[in-house]
Design a protein around this motif. Structure first.
Motif, PDB file in Angstrom:
ATOM      1  N   HIS A  96      15.671  11.591  60.835  1.00  0.00           N
ATOM      2  CA  HIS A  96      14.315  12.103  60.608  1.00  0.00           C
ATOM      3  C   HIS A  96      14.108  12.632  59.196  1.00  0.00           C
ATOM      4  N   ARG A 115       8.574  12.090  60.216  1.00  0.00           N
ATOM      5  CA  ARG A 115       9.486  11.842  61.338  1.00  0.00           C
ATOM      6  C   ARG A 115       9.481  10.355  61.710  1.00  0.00           C
ATOM      7  N   HIS A 122      19.986  17.545  62.948  1.00  0.00           N
ATOM      8  CA  HIS A 122      18.545  17.572  63.215  1.00  0.00           C
ATOM      9  C   HIS A 122      17.991  18.965  62.977  1.00  0.00           C
ATOM     10  N   ASN A 123      16.672  19.027  62.786  1.00  0.00           N
ATOM     11  CA  ASN A 123      15.936  20.289  62.810  1.00  0.00           C
ATOM     12  C   ASN A 123      14.886  20.196  63.909  1.00  0.00           C
ATOM     13  N   GLU A 158      13.096  16.352  58.181  1.00  0.00           N
ATOM     14  CA  GLU A 158      14.003  17.464  58.487  1.00  0.00           C
ATOM     15  C   GLU A 158      14.865  17.784  57.263  1.00  0.00           C
TER      16      GLU A 158
HETATM   17 ZN   LIG Z   1      15.404  15.086  64.327  1.00  0.00          ZN
END
Ligand SMILES: [Zn+2]
Length: 289
Positions: free
Chosen positions: A95, A125, A164-165, A98
């Motif tokens: 993503h 994203r 990930h965030n 992020e």
């Molecule tokens: Zn993510």
């Protein structure tokens, strides 16, 4: 006099710049990978917002832009490798919005060697309407190509690693906010390391700071190892019927002997994500993950 000053200051600033370090660009790819992906050219470190932001601390790292076409759609990716210490953990970042995760990947690649692969999507994203982490269909060209790249660099004994965030909190209405220690389902269970902290950027105990594991069966040993480091765990039990075409599900169903570890924190909290990387790496080197 003025000329002398110029002769002095120009080399001095060049020297300072090289001491603080910056990224190398467009390094040769392994021969095998040249047949799988196309090597694009990064004209400068500013050609990628992520590299531009991190450039000052990317000495020893080399960045490439690579691409491939799947179903008529072109995917662009940034590949970063530690040229001094190529052997080390290899991370996947699907993503592009992020940024804290990407900054943490730079930290990890410098500290532990290895490198990472990040999908480019103009800081979004979705890439061309597709979620890069919901595109891992069994046998698809996309899945095969992404894993071919990762497997070229990932040490065999290490698990697949992702960063990930997520958004602060635990909205149940879909989107990134759904990932939280406070959201469980019949297939995803939470294993907190202690009391869950609610609010923005509460460090390791934040409801959004968690190590996400996935498998066909719950692996209590790995959960215990992570909990003992003070890390929250979410464990997803994956079956063919519940497959959502995410990387975690793909690995659980088709590459399960390698394992999958996703370190996730709230957007903007790269300092917690770096602490979690250190703890996870300790467990990986001990053979506990
Ligand atoms: Zn993510």
């Amino acid at each position: 006099m003025k000329k002398n000053l110029l002769f002095f200051t120009v080399p001095l600033s060049l020297l300072l710049f090289s001491l603080t370090g910056c990224v190398k660009l467009n390094c040769p790819l392994p021969e095998d990978l040249n047949r799988t992906v196309k090597k694009e050219t990064l004209s400068s470190s500013s050609a990628s917002a992520d590299i531009k932001r991190n450039n000052w601390r990317m000495d020893d790292l080399c960045a490439n832009r690579i691409s491939f076409v799947d179903n008529g759609k072109k995917w662009n990716l940034i590949l970063v490798r530690n040229t001094k210490q190529p052997n080390g953990p290899f991370w996947f970042l699907p993503h592009d919005n992020e940024n804290a995760a990407l900054d943490a990947a730079v930290y990890a690649s410098k500290k532990y060697g290895g490198g990472f692969l990040a999908v480019e999507a103009n800081g979004n994203r979705y890439a061309g309407g597709k979620d890069p982490n919901r595109n891992f269909k069994a046998g698809s060209h996309y899945s095969q190509t992404i894993f071919k790249i990762i497997d070229t660099f990932k040490p065999k004994q290490m698990p697949y690693l992702t960063l990930h965030n997520n958004k602060n909190g635990h909205s149940k209405f879909g989107g990134e906010g759904t990932v939280s220690m406070r959201v469980t389902s019949n297939k995803t269970k939470s294993y907190p390391a202690g009391k869950i902290a609610i609010g923005s950027k509460k460090g390791l105990h934040d409801e959004d700071s968690l190590v996400y594991l996935a498998g066909k069966n719950t692996n209590q040993k790995k959960i215990n190892a992570l909990n003992s480091q003070g890390l929250n765990v979410k464990y997803e039990r994956v079956s063919r019927g519940s497959n959502d075409n995410s990387m975690s599900n793909y690995i659980a169903l088709y590459k399960s002997r390698h394992g999958y570890v996703n370190i996730e924190v709230e957007s903007g909290d790269s300092s917690t994500q770096k602490k979690m990387i250190d703890k996870v790496m300790k467990l990986i080197y001990r053979g506990e993950l």
